[in-house]
Enzyme design. Structure first.
Site, PDB file in Angstrom:
ATOM      1  N   ASP A 150      -2.278   1.869  -4.911  1.00 37.57           N
ATOM      2  CA  ASP A 150      -3.506   2.298  -4.386  1.00 37.57           C
ATOM      3  C   ASP A 150      -4.529   1.219  -4.300  1.00 37.57           C
ATOM      4  OD1 ASP A 150      -2.562   4.683  -3.802  1.00 37.57           O
ATOM      5  OD2 ASP A 150      -3.049   5.748  -5.917  1.00 37.57           O
TER       6      ASP A 150
ATOM      7  N   HIS B 247       0.808  -1.163   0.025  1.00 39.03           N
ATOM      8  CA  HIS B 247       0.118  -0.118   0.016  1.00 39.03           C
ATOM      9  C   HIS B 247       1.025   1.256   0.094  1.00 39.03           C
ATOM     10  CE1 HIS B 247      -3.927   1.834  -0.160  1.00 39.03           C
ATOM     11  NE2 HIS B 247      -4.498   1.267   0.963  1.00 39.03           N
TER      12      HIS B 247
END
Length: 422
Positions: A398, A394
């Site tokens: 995204d 992450h």
């Protein structure tokens, strides 16, 4: 008589120290030239250290699990000849067994199988001391425990007398063939314990897993896929071309789907150097295929998957998997992946949370195929369904992009003709 001192060799790649993983000899053993003396672990591979001389072992330079510097004394061997001390580095390793750098591992939780009673009349017995620990991999030791077999009684046919799975089966078959006494009770209380030191490959895997989970911001995304059409295509191709080109599993289709989907999502085919704060996106698609073996989880790499046909990918996956399981995969075959594909096959479960193969930023996990009733155009029909359980970093990926990437793979697999439309 003289003493030949063998020093820890320079294995290359700037390595200054290695871990002594296992001895294949002990003090007092007679050894011959090219006999494997020890296994040592580098950052990338387990390597065997052979003897350059004939002689008798008189001293060992370390204990399993000890980290030793290159050039330190590994072993001392008494040899015939002048009484002066001779020194050498061990010869170049003759074999290397793979280690799984930065890979995901999934632990299957299942009830332990009840140990089988030992056969009443056993096969050929090896004369070992009660406290002698025979050579065997952790998987073989677990197998023997499940079968109720004492390893010290089994004759090993592997290198340096190492006990293999085949030796357990042969021992059990011989005992069953000669058995004349009634079988032991099906349920027997057990109070034995075995402590297994975390060294060598298992230590390296543990370190990689801990590093991956501490450094990357993992998140997982699971999607259900209807694989009825792709399975029908696979069956058709196998029926038509299987005899001449080889059978296709689902894996080469998944590799092809990754290649096509990455054209629109190049951010998934990348490596992240978090120290330099640099993301490197790669045009070449080098797919790591997680492979389980007796010595641990390894990730051999299908290089340039973007340039391979289905059968070419299938052949390479098979070749690499066999090399990894047999301990013959090279370091180059175990490094350089840009994205990883992991599957437990029929044991794939419903969902999993794969751990990233750092410095990669995406890993695609395949769960098992099951037949379920589904509603299609208002009708309840039986379809073959499969989940993809995938994880992403992450820090650089995204959530929306990850979801769209997996949806793209889903579309390609559900409409398999699109896998081959350029």
């Amino acid at each position: 008589m003289g003493t030949h001192v063998i020093k820890m060799p320079d294995i290359g790649e700037g390595i200054a120290e290695v871990e002594l993983s296992q001895w294949h000899v002990k003090v007092g053993d007679l050894v011959v030239e090219d006999q494997v003396l020890a296994d040592v672990m580098t950052d990338k591979a387990m390597v065997d250290i052979p003897s350059p001389v004939h002689g008798k072992v008189i001293a060992l330079g370390g204990q399993p699990g000890e980290v030793m510097a290159v050039g330190s004394v590994l072993i001392s061997i008494e040899v015939e000849g002048a009484g002066n001390l001779k020194e050498s580095a061990a010869p170049a390793p003759v074999k290397e067994a793979p280690v799984a750098p930065k890979v995901e591992t999934i632990v299957e939780n299942k009830p332990a199988a009840a140990p089988r009673p030992a056969p009443a009349c056993q096969g050929p017995v090896v004369a070992r001391e009660a406290d002698e620990r025979p050579l065997a991999s952790p998987a073989v030791r677990k197998h023997a425990l499940d079968l109720g077999i004492q390893l010290r009684l089994v004759r090993g046919t592997g290198p340096a007398g190492r006990i293999l799975h085949e030796d357990l089966e042969a021992y059990l078959a011989q005992g069953q063939a000669n058995a004349s006494a009634p079988a032991a009770a099906a349920y027997t209380q057990r109070n034995d314990e075995e402590q297994i030191q975390v060294i060598g490959m298992r230590r390296k895997i543990a370190q990689r897993m801990q590093d991956a989970t501490q450094r990357a911001a993992h998140f997982s995304y699971v999607e259900e896929i209807d694989v009825t059409a792709i399975e029908e295509l696979r069956a058709h191709l196998n029926e038509k071309h299987g005899a001449s080109r080889g059978k296709l599993t689902l894996l080469p289709f998944l590799v092809r789907a990754l290649v096509v989907a990455l054209r629109d999502f190049p951010q998934m085919n990348a490596r992240y150097d978090d120290e330099a704060q640099v993301i490197t996106r790669l045009g070449a698609v080098h797919v790591g295929v997680a492979t389980q073996s007796d010595v641990g989880l390894m990730v051999p790499v299908v290089r340039h998957a973007e340039a391979r046909s289905l059968w070419d990918s299938a052949a390479e996956i098979s070749r690499l998997a066999n090399a990894a399981r047999n301990g013959k995969a090279s370091r180059d075959e175990l490094s350089g992946s840009t994205i990883t594909l992991t599957s437990l096959g029929a044991l794939g479960g419903i969902v999993s949370t794969p751990v990233l193969n750092l410095p990669e930023v995406a890993i695609v996990g395949v769960n098992k195929i099951v037949e379920r009733p589904m509603v299609v155009k208002g009708q309840v029909v039986i379809r073959k369904m499969m989940n993809l359980s995938s994880s992403f970093d992450h820090r650089v990926v995204d959530g929306m992009d990850a979801a769209l990437f997996i949806q793209a793979i889903r579309g390609l697999l559900e409409q398999p003709a699109t896998l081959f439309v350029e």
